[in-house]
Structures are given as structure tokens and as C-alpha cells.
Design a protein around this motif. Structure first.
Motif, mmCIF file in Angstrom:
data_model
loop_
_atom_site.group_PDB
_atom_site.id
_atom_site.type_symbol
_atom_site.label_atom_id
_atom_site.label_comp_id
_atom_site.label_asym_id
_atom_site.label_seq_id
_atom_site.Cartn_x
_atom_site.Cartn_y
_atom_site.Cartn_z
ATOM 1 N N GLU A 142 0.853 -1.179 0.000
ATOM 2 C CA GLU A 142 0.000 0.000 0.000
ATOM 3 C C GLU A 142 0.898 1.240 0.000
ATOM 4 O OE1 GLU A 142 -3.182 0.011 -0.277
ATOM 5 O OE2 GLU A 142 -3.675 -2.086 0.109
ATOM 6 N N LYS A 146 0.544 8.254 1.032
ATOM 7 C CA LYS A 146 -0.781 8.857 1.064
ATOM 8 C C LYS A 146 -1.137 9.365 2.457
ATOM 9 C CE LYS A 146 -2.971 6.262 -2.721
ATOM 10 N NZ LYS A 146 -4.070 5.336 -3.066
ATOM 11 N N ASN A 147 -0.506 8.790 3.479
ATOM 12 C CA ASN A 147 -0.817 9.187 4.847
ATOM 13 C C ASN A 147 -0.473 10.634 5.124
ATOM 14 O OD1 ASN A 147 -1.624 6.668 6.662
ATOM 15 N ND2 ASN A 147 -0.136 5.967 5.164
ATOM 16 N N THR A 156 -7.786 15.269 -2.896
ATOM 17 C CA THR A 156 -8.944 14.445 -2.535
ATOM 18 C C THR A 156 -9.907 15.187 -1.618
ATOM 19 O OG1 THR A 156 -7.739 13.486 -0.660
ATOM 20 C CG2 THR A 156 -7.652 12.287 -2.754
ATOM 21 N N LYS A 159 -10.276 13.667 1.882
ATOM 22 C CA LYS A 159 -11.142 12.502 2.057
ATOM 23 C C LYS A 159 -10.461 11.218 1.598
ATOM 24 C CE LYS A 159 -15.409 15.159 1.480
ATOM 25 N NZ LYS A 159 -16.630 15.375 0.677
ATOM 26 N N GLY A 160 -9.182 11.308 1.295
ATOM 27 C CA GLY A 160 -8.463 10.135 0.841
ATOM 28 C C GLY A 160 -7.953 9.302 2.007
ATOM 29 N N GLU A 161 -6.988 8.433 1.721
ATOM 30 C CA GLU A 161 -6.425 7.536 2.727
ATOM 31 C C GLU A 161 -5.350 8.286 3.517
ATOM 32 O OE1 GLU A 161 -5.216 3.921 0.677
ATOM 33 O OE2 GLU A 161 -6.656 4.445 -0.878
ATOM 34 N N THR A 163 -3.750 10.211 7.101
ATOM 35 C CA THR A 163 -3.694 10.218 8.562
ATOM 36 C C THR A 163 -3.654 11.681 8.989
ATOM 37 O OG1 THR A 163 -2.515 8.109 8.628
ATOM 38 C CG2 THR A 163 -2.379 9.500 10.587
#
Length: 660
Positions: A142, A146-147, A156, A159-161, A163
Motif C-alpha cells: 500500500e 498517502k498518509n 482528494t 477525504k483520501g487515505e 492520517t
């Protein structure tokens, strides 16, 4: 004398990139398509995917060959030319550069002394981030970046992946750091900048790869982790000590010392504040060949490769490399997963079976789920999945199985109800269709959505055959001719409502092969019971709770609550979490999903000395948190997945009471 030349190619590429990203995202939001992937052309994600593939034979979720080729082309571009992506295309680099200009105009921006203690010390941060990002991404398949990636979070709409705390820190560092300190993000934080600098130390980088490949081949555990750590450490040490590359990249800015008047315009214009007036050939680790220094020089003393004719070459190369990556990315596709299992030594000639159009194969997670399913099939020894074209390649032993049996395993028999017959309709007509290109679960969803739009159809069930046998249950008065059904089924796309009422379109390619309407009927009650079978199968006993009561005298009762929504797809997805929550509550023995006349009800069997109606309604159906038990034995507190409006009550009968 001040130069009036502007670096229009760089400005055009930076502005064009930002506009393209905004247009790409807005198109996905406002024109009914699925949300645009903000990392569709991200080279850093592509490089992480390569690492994941080399180690795990799997790609990070949502990675495409275009992204991978972007990463490959970036690496080649850095080695041969320079960090062109950083200088011309990176949206974060562009934002950081213009924030710095804003800070300078307001006299709130300053430079850390190039080569000073603070400058050299802070450069370690991006190498630490690079190690963490690649370690986590390769370990999990993964994209860990993206965090915290500010670009991904903003693209996004947060609203994405992501943290939250990581993203918050990153955005503060990007905006405030770049505003007060020139190119703060790019010089000190960006892990892609660290990786690009490692590529500049090409000979050392290649040597490390070869060394640790040999060590891995010789059996060194986690050789890739050692290689990653060594590359990050040596990259930082080289950068901190030398602040310049040696042999690579091959293309550089060259200064003509004879014509240079030492005015310092180049240093002032350089985004990284490199002191070019003191250099003959610019080998500085931060140089991106952006060309600002060339445009700023009033004497024309700075040129790409020492030649005036090459002034626009870096920008042109950036465009060429980007287009090349797109072309190569569309030529072939790496499998999202490539897994083998079992003892194949006794297998004679292994065969492969390829199947396209499996719309449920859409990411790494669904690919792993498909592989897990295939591992239970006797005679199947391997699976490759290709997310871009929704395809699988299955390796099997023809002595144990065949293509038709594999197709049958992939197919999921489906029962789907759209509505109950009207009260005045006492019987339902059954039509039998043969439909081709219905392959998997998602096909059933899309196909059901098509049938749902046809007036008079109450539901359908589908069973495996070639073609698939579909039974339609319809109002006997409905005019369901073969032509009507053919025109409705054989469409190129179907639409569904997504979250927020947004319409999403999906390509389909179903074919109506046969049509039978000979007057077969069943009663409306039989239809309702038939359609309810998959829902009733969600009932379950909580054996651990029963075992806790072994040897004890106790009485049970049944709490019943009406729950018509249980037949809805989204509710069914949340129901297993509710069952798991109930299984953690001592004294709750089972839950049955049943029909009461034509209304779905939930019946919970409980120990009367431990629970009552008020407690069940308050602490189970309206619990503020659910304790969920996972298959690995762990538990986690989560928000409730379902809402219940109709308060229930204990009923005198107790059908299906659990065995003691």
C-alpha cells in the motif's frame, strides 16, 4: 544591466500542470464520472510500486503501468539529465517556489546558509522519510505516502487515505516552511527529492543494488531493507559532505567565466539560491536545470551544456519524457499480484486460463481476495491479476480441473429482489433468460441495476451455466417482450447512484442469448420467501457465549425487532459488524433473521437474568460504540455501522432456540 528574458517554458509547464490537475479533479467531481485519481501520474507512487512488485510480486493498490513508467522515466531522466520533474512539473515544488517568492516580497523569507550546519543537518529529514515510506509501502503493498502527502490530501479534499496528524504537519511544513525558508519542502522534507538525489549518485546506487542483490541471493534475511537503509544513509552522507554530484547527471549548466561580470543575478533568481557565480560547471545537488539562472543572466554567460542552442532543451526533454512514459505505460501491464502455491512437482503440463471482464478485480485488496478463493480450488496453483483490464490468468493442472469448472467457481449465484409484488398481485410470472458475459459479483450488481429500471420486474436469480441462466420474476401483466429485454440488457454502460447522490457510469457488455416466456408462475408468498433466502442466511449462533454458560441453569427469551432495511445491499454490508458486536456481549446467544408475514425481523435470543427489553434496546441497538472482534482474535472499538428506528420487544415464542 538586468536581463528581460523570461523563462516562459518553465512557467508554462508549471502553470499547465497545476491547471491540468485542477481540471482533472473537477471533471471527476462535476461530470458524473468516478472521482479522478489524484496520483494517476505520480512518479513517486510508481517507484514505490516497483519496490513492492520486486519484493512481493504485487503492486500497491490502484497503481497502473502509467504510474510505474513515470517512476522509471523519472529515474532515467535524473541520471541522464537532472531533476526535471522537480523543476518543471511537481505541483508541490511549484507551490513551494511561489510561496517563497511571496515571503521574499513581504521581507519575511530568508535562506539557510548553503552548506551551513543547519542546512546540512536538516537534509537528513527527507532521507529518513524516504526510508519509512519505502519500508512501509513495500511491506504492505500500500502507498504509505498517502498518509501525509499534502498534494494527495488537497486533491482528494482531505477525504483520501490520509492520517490527519501526519497530513496536518506536512501541510504546515509545506506552506509555512516554504514561505519563510526558500524551497524548505523540496530541500529538507520531500522524500522524492531524496530519492532523486540518490539517483544522481548513480555509480554508488547501482553498486549498492548489485551488492545487496548478491547478498539476497546468498540468503541474507531482509536484504532489501539493508539496501534501502544503506542507500538512504550513503545518499545523505554524500549530500551533506559534498553537496554536489560527480559523474551524473550528464547535462549541466556551464558558466563562461570570461563574459561573466559577477553581478549575482543568477544566484538571486535560482530557486535554491545556488551561488552560481563561483562555479564553472553546476554540479550542485539541488540543481533541477530549471533555467531561471540562464534567463536571468544579462551577459548570456550561463548556458545549458555551455551552448546557447540548448537553452530550451531541459523543458523539451521534460515534455518528451512525460509523453514517453504515457506511451510505454499503455503498451503493457504488470500484474497487480502474481502468486503461486502448492506442490507442483507431481503436476505434468500446467495450463493457464485467462479471463477478462471481471469487474470485481479492481485493486490489490480484491486481487488478494480472489487469490484466496482460488487457493481453495483443487487443481489451481497460481493467479495473476491485471486491474487495468479486470483480468485474471489462472495456472491449473488439467488432470484435476478445467476451464469450465474454474468459471463456475468464479461465478457467484445471485438472488436479488427489487420490490415486493403489489397486494393485489397474488402470483408472479417466471421468465427464463440466457445471458452471456455475466462473470462475477460486480456483474450481478450492474446487471441487477439494469433490470431494476424495467417496469414490472420484481427480482431475479442467476445460476451458472453457459450462458448464465437468469430467472426473472415479474408482474404477469408486464409487457416484457424479447426485444424490450434485449434493448435494455445489451447496452454499453449503466449508471448507479453513489454517495451524495452522484451518478457514476460503468461499462457493460452483456448479451441476451435466449428468452423463454411460457406462463410459468409462483405465488407472491413463494417469491418473497425465495428472495429472502440470502438474507436469512445471515443468521448466526454465538458459540463462545454458549460455552460460557455450560453447566449453568438459565432461561432464554427472544427479543424481536422489525427491520425492513435488512434486505438493502448497504445494510447487508454493515450487518456482519453488528453480529460481531453481539458476539462480544455475554448472555446474547444468537440472532435470527426471519420473515414475519412479509416483514423482515431480527430475533435475538438472550439469557433473561442478564438482559431485558430496555437494556437490549439501549445497550445493543443504540450502543454509542461497537466492540468488533476480528478473525485474528483482536478487538476494536468502532462507530456503529447500522441505525435502528423501530424499538422491539420480547415475544412469547422462541423459534430456533439455541442448543445448550
Amino acid at each position: 544591466m538586468k536581463s528581460k528574458k523570461r523563462n516562459w517554458l518553465k512557467l508554462s509547464l508549471q502553470g499547465g500542470t497545476l491547471l491540468a490537475i485542477v481540471a482533472f479533479i473537477l471533471y471527476g467531481i462535476f461530470f458524473g464520472e468516478q472521482r479522478a485519481d489524484p496520483e494517476a501520474y505520480c512518479p513517486f507512487g510508481g517507484l514505490q510500486a516497483i519496490g513492492s512488485y520486486l519484493h512481493n510480486n504485487s503492486l500497491a493498490c490502484s497503481m497502473s503501468m502509467a504510474q510505474i513508467m513515470m517512476g522509471v522515466v523519472l529515474a532515467v531522466g535524473v541520471i541522464l539529465f537532472s531533476k526535471l520533474f522537480c523543476g518543471y512539473l511537481c505541483p508541490l515544488g511549484t507551490i513551494g517556489e511561489y510561496l517563497g517568492k511571496g515571503g521574499r516580497k513581504l521581507k519575511m523569507n530568508f535562506d539557510l546558509k548553503p552548506g551551513g550546519i543547519a542546512d546540512r543537518g536538516l537534509r537528513i529529514v527527507k532521507y529518513g522519510l524516504l526510508f519509512v515510506v519505502f519500508y512501509m509501502s513495500v511491506s504492505s503493498s500500500e502507498l504509505f505516502c498517502k498518509n501525509f502527502d499534502p498534494y494527495y490530501a488537497m486533491a482528494t479534499g482531505f477525504k483520501g487515505e490520509i492520517t490527519a496528524w501526519m497530513t496536518s504537519i506536512s501541510i504546515v511544513l509545506l506552506f509555512l516552511g516554504s514561505f519563510f525558508i526558500k524551497m524548505f519542502w523540496c530541500k529538507y522534507i520531500c522524500p522524492l527529492g531524496a530519492l532523486s538525489n540518490i539517483f544522481k549518485f548513480t555509480i554508488t546506487f547501482v553498486g549498492l543494488l548489485l551488492l545487496f542483490w548478491l547478498l539476497g541471493w546468498a540468503g541474507l534475511p531482509s536484504a532489501w531493507v539493508w539496501a534501502l537503509g544503506a542507500a538512504c544513509l550513503i545518499g545523505y552522507l554524500y549530500e551533506m559532505i559534498y553537496l554536489r554530484s560527480k559523474v551524473f547527471p550528464l547535462l549541466r549548466i556551464v558558466r563562461d567565466a570570461e563574459s561573466c561580470n559577477g553581478c549575482g543575478s543568477c544566484t538571486k533568481k535560482c530557486p535554491y539560491h545556488i551561488d552560481l557565480k563561483e562555479l564553472k560547471t553546476v554540479r550542485h545537488i539541488d540543481c533541477t536545470l530549471c533555467g531561471d539562472c540562464v534567463s536571468s543572466c544579462p551577459k548570456g554567460s550561463l548556458q545549458v551544456g555551455g551552448k546557447k542552442s540548448l537553452r530550451w532543451l531541459p523543458g523539451i526533454l521534460t515534455i518528451v519524457l512525460f509523453v514517453l512514459a504515457l506511451i510505454l505505460g499503455n503498451q503493457w501491464e504488470l500484474p497487480t499480484i502474481d502468486e503461486r502455491w502448492g506442490n507442483t512437482e507431481q503436476v505434468g503440463e500446467m495450463k493457464t486460463f485467462e479471463m477478462e471482464g471481471l469487474t470485481s478485480i479492481k485493486c490489490y485488496g480484491s486481487s488478494k481476495a480472489f487469490s484466496a478463493k482460488m487457493q481453495k480450488v483443487p487443481g489451481v496453483y497460481g493467479v495473476k491479476t491485471f486491474v487495468k483490464r479486470h483480468a485474471v490468468v489462472i495456472s491449473y493442472d488439467p488432470a484435476q480441473t478445467n476451464e469450465d469448472k474454474i468459471r463456475e467457481v468464479i461465478f457467484i449465484p445471485t438472488i436479488m429482489k427489487f420490490s415486493n409484488p403489489e397486494p393485489q398481485v397474488d402470483s408472479v410470472e417466471v421468465l427464463t433468460l440466457g445471458v452471456d458475459k455475466l462473470f462475477d459479483r460486480m456483474d450481478m450488481v450492474y446487471f441487477g441495476n439494469i433490470l431494476k429500471q424495467i417496469p414490472g420486474i420484481y427480482g431475479f436469480d442467476a445460476e451458472y451455466s453457459c450462458p448464465v441462466t437468469v430467472k426473472l420474476y415479474a408482474d404477469p401483466s408486464a409487457e416484457l417482450s424479447e426485444k424490450l429485454l434485449k434493448d435494455s440488457i445489451e447496452v454499453e454502460q449503466t449508471h448507479m447512484l453513489a454517495a451524495g447522490g452522484k451518478v457514476r457510469w460503468f461499462p457493460v457488455d452483456y448479451k441476451l442469448v435466449s428468452y423463454e416466456r411460457n406462463g410459468d408462475r409462483i405465488s407472491s408468498r413463494e417469491f418473497v420467501e425465495l428472495m429472502f433466502k440470502p438474507t436469512a442466511a445471515m443468521s448466526g449462533k454465538f458459540l463462545d457465549n454458549m460455552k460460557k454458560l455450560d453447566g449453568r441453569n438459565y432461561e432464554t427469551a427472544v427479543y424481536e425487532v422489525e427491520y425492513p432495511a435488512i434486505e438493502k445491499t448497504l445494510i447487508k454490508k454493515g450487518f456482519p459488524y453488528f453480529k460481531s458486536f453481539l458476539s462480544t456481549q455475554e448472555g446474547i446467544l444468537c440472532i435470527d433473521v426471519q420473515l414475519k408475514d412479509t416483514t423482515p425481523v431480527l430475533r435475538i435470543t438472550y439469557v433473561t437474568g442478564m438482559w431485558d427489553d430496555a437494556k437490549i434496546w439501549t445497550e445493543l441497538f443504540n450502543a454509542p460504540k461497537w466492540t468488533i472482534k476480528y478473525t485474528d482474535g483482536s478487538t476494536k472499538e468502532e462507530e456503529p455501522k447500522l441505525k435502528f428506528k423501530n424499538e422491539g420487544r420480547t415475544v412469547p415464542e422462541s423459534p430456533g432456540a439455541p442448543a445448550e
